[in-house]
Write a protein that holds these residues in place. Structure first.
Motif, PDB file in Angstrom:
ATOM      1  N   GLN A  11       0.817  -1.195   0.000  1.00 50.07           N
ATOM      2  CA  GLN A  11       0.000   0.000   0.000  1.00 50.07           C
ATOM      3  C   GLN A  11       0.856   1.251   0.000  1.00 50.07           C
ATOM      4  O   GLN A  11       0.518   2.239  -0.647  1.00 50.07           O
ATOM      5  N   SER A  12       1.955   1.250   0.739  1.00 50.78           N
ATOM      6  CA  SER A  12       2.775   2.447   0.837  1.00 50.78           C
ATOM      7  C   SER A  12       3.616   2.663  -0.407  1.00 50.78           C
ATOM      8  O   SER A  12       3.873   3.803  -0.790  1.00 50.78           O
ATOM      9  N   HIS A  13       4.018   1.573  -1.045  1.00 49.38           N
ATOM     10  CA  HIS A  13       4.867   1.711  -2.229  1.00 49.38           C
ATOM     11  C   HIS A  13       4.149   2.436  -3.375  1.00 49.38           C
ATOM     12  O   HIS A  13       4.696   3.401  -3.934  1.00 49.38           O
ATOM     13  N   PRO A  14       2.914   2.045  -3.746  1.00 52.12           N
ATOM     14  CA  PRO A  14       2.217   2.809  -4.786  1.00 52.12           C
ATOM     15  C   PRO A  14       1.936   4.239  -4.365  1.00 52.12           C
ATOM     16  O   PRO A  14       1.952   5.152  -5.194  1.00 52.12           O
ATOM     17  N   TYR A  15       1.688   4.454  -3.066  1.00 49.23           N
ATOM     18  CA  TYR A  15       1.419   5.805  -2.569  1.00 49.23           C
ATOM     19  C   TYR A  15       2.629   6.716  -2.812  1.00 49.23           C
ATOM     20  O   TYR A  15       2.485   7.822  -3.340  1.00 49.23           O
ATOM     21  N   LYS A  16       3.820   6.252  -2.463  1.00 44.21           N
ATOM     22  CA  LYS A  16       5.025   7.049  -2.684  1.00 44.21           C
ATOM     23  C   LYS A  16       5.324   7.187  -4.174  1.00 44.21           C
ATOM     24  O   LYS A  16       5.753   8.243  -4.628  1.00 44.21           O
ATOM     25  N   SER A  17       5.089   6.112  -4.902  1.00 44.55           N
ATOM     26  CA  SER A  17       5.354   6.170  -6.341  1.00 44.55           C
ATOM     27  C   SER A  17       4.472   7.203  -7.016  1.00 44.55           C
ATOM     28  O   SER A  17       4.921   7.929  -7.913  1.00 44.55           O
ATOM     29  N   LYS A  18       3.217   7.293  -6.602  1.00 47.25           N
ATOM     30  CA  LYS A  18       2.311   8.289  -7.183  1.00 47.25           C
ATOM     31  C   LYS A  18       2.782   9.704  -6.866  1.00 47.25           C
ATOM     32  O   LYS A  18       2.682  10.602  -7.710  1.00 47.25           O
ATOM     33  N   LEU A  19       3.303   9.907  -5.657  1.00 48.78           N
ATOM     34  CA  LEU A  19       3.833  11.225  -5.314  1.00 48.78           C
ATOM     35  C   LEU A  19       5.017  11.579  -6.205  1.00 48.78           C
ATOM     36  O   LEU A  19       5.132  12.715  -6.678  1.00 48.78           O
ATOM     37  N   TYR A  20       5.893  10.612  -6.419  1.00 56.26           N
ATOM     38  CA  TYR A  20       7.053  10.863  -7.277  1.00 56.26           C
ATOM     39  C   TYR A  20       6.624  11.181  -8.706  1.00 56.26           C
ATOM     40  O   TYR A  20       7.191  12.071  -9.360  1.00 56.26           O
ATOM     41  N   VAL A  21       5.623  10.473  -9.191  1.00 59.87           N
ATOM     42  CA  VAL A  21       5.132  10.715 -10.549  1.00 59.87           C
ATOM     43  C   VAL A  21       4.521  12.108 -10.650  1.00 59.87           C
ATOM     44  O   VAL A  21       4.733  12.832 -11.632  1.00 59.87           O
ATOM     45  N   ARG A  22       3.768  12.516  -9.634  1.00 57.79           N
ATOM     46  CA  ARG A  22       3.149  13.843  -9.647  1.00 57.79           C
ATOM     47  C   ARG A  22       4.211  14.935  -9.620  1.00 57.79           C
ATOM     48  O   ARG A  22       4.108  15.938 -10.338  1.00 57.79           O
ATOM     49  N   VAL A  23       5.236  14.758  -8.775  1.00 54.72           N
ATOM     50  CA  VAL A  23       6.317  15.746  -8.722  1.00 54.72           C
ATOM     51  C   VAL A  23       7.044  15.808 -10.065  1.00 54.72           C
ATOM     52  O   VAL A  23       7.334  16.899 -10.584  1.00 54.72           O
ATOM     53  N   SER A 100      -6.586  13.728 -11.569  1.00 55.89           N
ATOM     54  CA  SER A 100      -6.907  15.125 -11.283  1.00 55.89           C
ATOM     55  C   SER A 100      -5.816  16.060 -11.788  1.00 55.89           C
ATOM     56  O   SER A 100      -6.102  17.108 -12.379  1.00 55.89           O
ATOM     57  N   ASP A 101      -4.557  15.683 -11.548  1.00 55.49           N
ATOM     58  CA  ASP A 101      -3.449  16.481 -12.080  1.00 55.49           C
ATOM     59  C   ASP A 101      -3.466  16.493 -13.604  1.00 55.49           C
ATOM     60  O   ASP A 101      -3.189  17.528 -14.234  1.00 55.49           O
ATOM     61  N   ALA A 102      -3.785  15.354 -14.199  1.00 55.65           N
ATOM     62  CA  ALA A 102      -3.854  15.289 -15.662  1.00 55.65           C
ATOM     63  C   ALA A 102      -4.910  16.237 -16.201  1.00 55.65           C
ATOM     64  O   ALA A 102      -4.691  16.925 -17.211  1.00 55.65           O
ATOM     65  N   ASP A 103      -6.056  16.311 -15.536  1.00 56.72           N
ATOM     66  CA  ASP A 103      -7.107  17.240 -15.964  1.00 56.72           C
ATOM     67  C   ASP A 103      -6.664  18.685 -15.814  1.00 56.72           C
ATOM     68  O   ASP A 103      -6.997  19.539 -16.641  1.00 56.72           O
ATOM     69  N   THR A 104      -5.894  18.973 -14.755  1.00 52.30           N
ATOM     70  CA  THR A 104      -5.387  20.334 -14.555  1.00 52.30           C
ATOM     71  C   THR A 104      -4.476  20.752 -15.701  1.00 52.30           C
ATOM     72  O   THR A 104      -4.599  21.864 -16.241  1.00 52.30           O
ATOM     73  N   TYR A 105      -3.575  19.865 -16.093  1.00 48.13           N
ATOM     74  CA  TYR A 105      -2.656  20.195 -17.189  1.00 48.13           C
ATOM     75  C   TYR A 105      -3.392  20.266 -18.527  1.00 48.13           C
ATOM     76  O   TYR A 105      -3.049  21.084 -19.392  1.00 48.13           O
ATOM     77  N   LYS A 106      -4.389  19.417 -18.689  1.00 47.02           N
ATOM     78  CA  LYS A 106      -5.189  19.483 -19.913  1.00 47.02           C
ATOM     79  C   LYS A 106      -5.909  20.826 -20.007  1.00 47.02           C
ATOM     80  O   LYS A 106      -5.944  21.448 -21.076  1.00 47.02           O
ATOM     81  N   ASN A 107      -6.466  21.280 -18.894  1.00 49.55           N
ATOM     82  CA  ASN A 107      -7.140  22.578 -18.883  1.00 49.55           C
ATOM     83  C   ASN A 107      -6.160  23.722 -19.123  1.00 49.55           C
ATOM     84  O   ASN A 107      -6.506  24.723 -19.759  1.00 49.55           O
ATOM     85  N   LEU A 108      -4.936  23.582 -18.621  1.00 49.16           N
ATOM     86  CA  LEU A 108      -3.917  24.597 -18.880  1.00 49.16           C
ATOM     87  C   LEU A 108      -3.591  24.669 -20.365  1.00 49.16           C
ATOM     88  O   LEU A 108      -3.476  25.762 -20.949  1.00 49.16           O
ATOM     89  N   SER A 109      -3.446  23.512 -20.997  1.00 46.26           N
ATOM     90  CA  SER A 109      -3.180  23.484 -22.436  1.00 46.26           C
ATOM     91  C   SER A 109      -4.351  24.088 -23.206  1.00 46.26           C
ATOM     92  O   SER A 109      -4.155  24.849 -24.164  1.00 46.26           O
ATOM     93  N   PHE A 317       0.975  16.064 -23.675  1.00 45.70           N
ATOM     94  CA  PHE A 317       1.706  14.806 -23.555  1.00 45.70           C
ATOM     95  C   PHE A 317       1.946  14.457 -22.082  1.00 45.70           C
ATOM     96  O   PHE A 317       1.879  13.279 -21.698  1.00 45.70           O
ATOM     97  N   ILE A 318       2.237  15.465 -21.273  1.00 49.37           N
ATOM     98  CA  ILE A 318       2.415  15.216 -19.829  1.00 49.37           C
ATOM     99  C   ILE A 318       1.101  14.774 -19.206  1.00 49.37           C
ATOM    100  O   ILE A 318       1.061  13.865 -18.363  1.00 49.37           O
ATOM    101  N   SER A 319      -0.005  15.411 -19.599  1.00 50.43           N
ATOM    102  CA  SER A 319      -1.324  14.986 -19.130  1.00 50.43           C
ATOM    103  C   SER A 319      -1.622  13.553 -19.575  1.00 50.43           C
ATOM    104  O   SER A 319      -2.165  12.748 -18.809  1.00 50.43           O
ATOM    105  N   TYR A 320      -1.264  13.237 -20.809  1.00 55.16           N
ATOM    106  CA  TYR A 320      -1.444  11.889 -21.352  1.00 55.16           C
ATOM    107  C   TYR A 320      -0.642  10.876 -20.538  1.00 55.16           C
ATOM    108  O   TYR A 320      -1.114   9.768 -20.246  1.00 55.16           O
ATOM    109  N   PHE A 321       0.570  11.259 -20.180  1.00 56.48           N
ATOM    110  CA  PHE A 321       1.431  10.402 -19.362  1.00 56.48           C
ATOM    111  C   PHE A 321       0.792  10.134 -17.999  1.00 56.48           C
ATOM    112  O   PHE A 321       0.771   8.984 -17.523  1.00 56.48           O
ATOM    113  N   ASP A 333     -10.911   6.749 -10.980  1.00 58.96           N
ATOM    114  CA  ASP A 333     -11.335   7.724 -11.989  1.00 58.96           C
ATOM    115  C   ASP A 333     -10.409   7.761 -13.203  1.00 58.96           C
ATOM    116  O   ASP A 333     -10.447   8.698 -13.996  1.00 58.96           O
ATOM    117  N   ALA A 334      -9.565   6.727 -13.347  1.00 62.37           N
ATOM    118  CA  ALA A 334      -8.619   6.698 -14.466  1.00 62.37           C
ATOM    119  C   ALA A 334      -9.352   6.502 -15.781  1.00 62.37           C
ATOM    120  O   ALA A 334     -10.355   5.767 -15.861  1.00 62.37           O
TER     121      ALA A 334
END
Length: 342
Positions: A11-23, A100-109, A317-321, A333-334
């Motif tokens: 449980q903790s490993h995906p949690y940290k991995s998601k943080l790293y991906v978001r950063v 949610s971050d992907a939607d934010t970047y999509k809206n920015l684009s 492309f970053i949003s797509y990623f 919600d993926a």
């Protein structure tokens, strides 16, 4: 107890991995926007490049004087400060999803594209009117001799007419959520139809009329690319992709965005804006105009179309990623990878 403790690492490993991906994704987006900021400071405010600053800091032999060295250090500090703040912002919102971050970047684009669409509409129409008045000799009677002389010069027309309309376009795009693809396509058709009618019926044609069609036509195709990518409208040859599983599709989309999509965008930005003589920045700095004597003064802005294309596509492309990573992390919600089903 044993089963409970064994699930904690998973449980903790995906949690940290998601943080790293978001950063990682936020730093990618910030780097694109900071690159544009640095080009503005370097070419319009005479700041030194990062390369020149690093050379000055690591070598005693430098051509930078003290004020320029301080400006270069300030630019480095801006980069570092933004990266630190973005990292802290992710840590403050640990429960925010990748989707949610992907939607934010999509809206920015989308915002960048909306602003660009409004800019080409307002600037194209207003510059065509000024060019028509100039061709027919009405410019002085409408605007006065002093303002008419300014509008007759490419640099002054850009500063007096084009740049204020660019600012207005940003304001309109902030409040308007319509991308305007249909309206711009209609305007291209109307402008071309007007040329046909005036040429063959009234035997009247001026250079600015063709310039307006090319101006809107180029904007329509380059600005719509990011939106078309999100909607899955680009042509793709699914020889292998269509027959693999959704998770493999997500892996392909994630690595394809980073290894194929982003490098193309960065190639356009680097070679187009790397120096004052580069193909995209040189026309903008010189307010380059069409070789026709009485055409529109918007050719330098058309060089900026590729910049808008590269920036909007890079963010998409970053949003797509992130969307692909969200599917790989099984977020509820993926979005489904393009071309497959759950």
């Amino acid at each position: 107890m044993n089963s409970a403790t064994e699930t904690l690492p998973s449980q903790s490993h995906p949690y940290k991995s998601k943080l790293y991906v978001r950063v990682f994704a936020r730093i990618l987006v910030a780097t694109v926007l900071l690159y544009l900021l640095s080009r503005f400071l370097i070419y319009w405010q005479d700041w030194p490049t990062l390369t020149s600053t690093f050379k000055a800091l690591t070598s005693s032999d430098t051509t930078l004087d003290q004020p320029h060295l301080y400006k270069g250090i300030a630019l480095i500090m801006i980069y570092l400060a933004v990266f630190v703040l973005l990292t802290l912002s992710v840590r403050r919102t640990p429960d925010k999803s990748l989707s949610s971050d992907a939607d934010t970047y999509k809206n920015l684009s989308y915002f960048i594209v909306r602003a660009a669409f409004w800019a080409v509409f307002l600037i194209g129409f207003s510059d065509a009117v000024v060019s028509f008045l100039r061709v027919e000799g009405f410019l002085v009677s409408v605007f006065g001799e002093e303002l008419a002389q300014s509008l007759d010069q490419a640099t002054q027309r850009g500063l007096i007419l084009h740049y204020p309309l660019l600012v207005l376009s940003l304001i309109i795009a902030w409040f308007s959520k319509s991308l305007g693809f249909i309206w711009l396509a209609l305007l291209v058709v109307v402008a071309e139809f007007t040329i046909v009618i005036t040429r063959f019926v009234f035997s009247y044609e001026q250079a600015f009329m063709g310039d307006l069609v090319r101006f809107w036509y180029a904007a329509f195709f380059l600005f719509a690319s990011a939106y078309t990518l999100v909607q899955g409208g680009h042509v793709r040859v699914d020889v292998l992709y269509a027959h693999i599983s959704n998770r493999k599709k997500a892996w392909v989309n994630a690595f394809g965005s980073l290894l194929l999509g982003l490098p193309v965008c960065w190639t356009i930005l680097h070679y187009g804006m790397g120096s004052r003589q580069s193909s995209l920045i040189a026309p903008i700095l010189a307010f380059e105009t069409s070789p026709s004597g009485y055409g529109m003064y918007v050719k330098y802005l058309m060089a900026g179309f590729l910049i808008v294309f590269a920036v909007s596509m890079a963010i998409i492309f970053i949003s797509y990623f992130l969307n692909s990573c969200a599917y790989l992390f099984r977020e509820p919600d993926a979005e489904l990878p393009s071309g497959g089903e759950h």
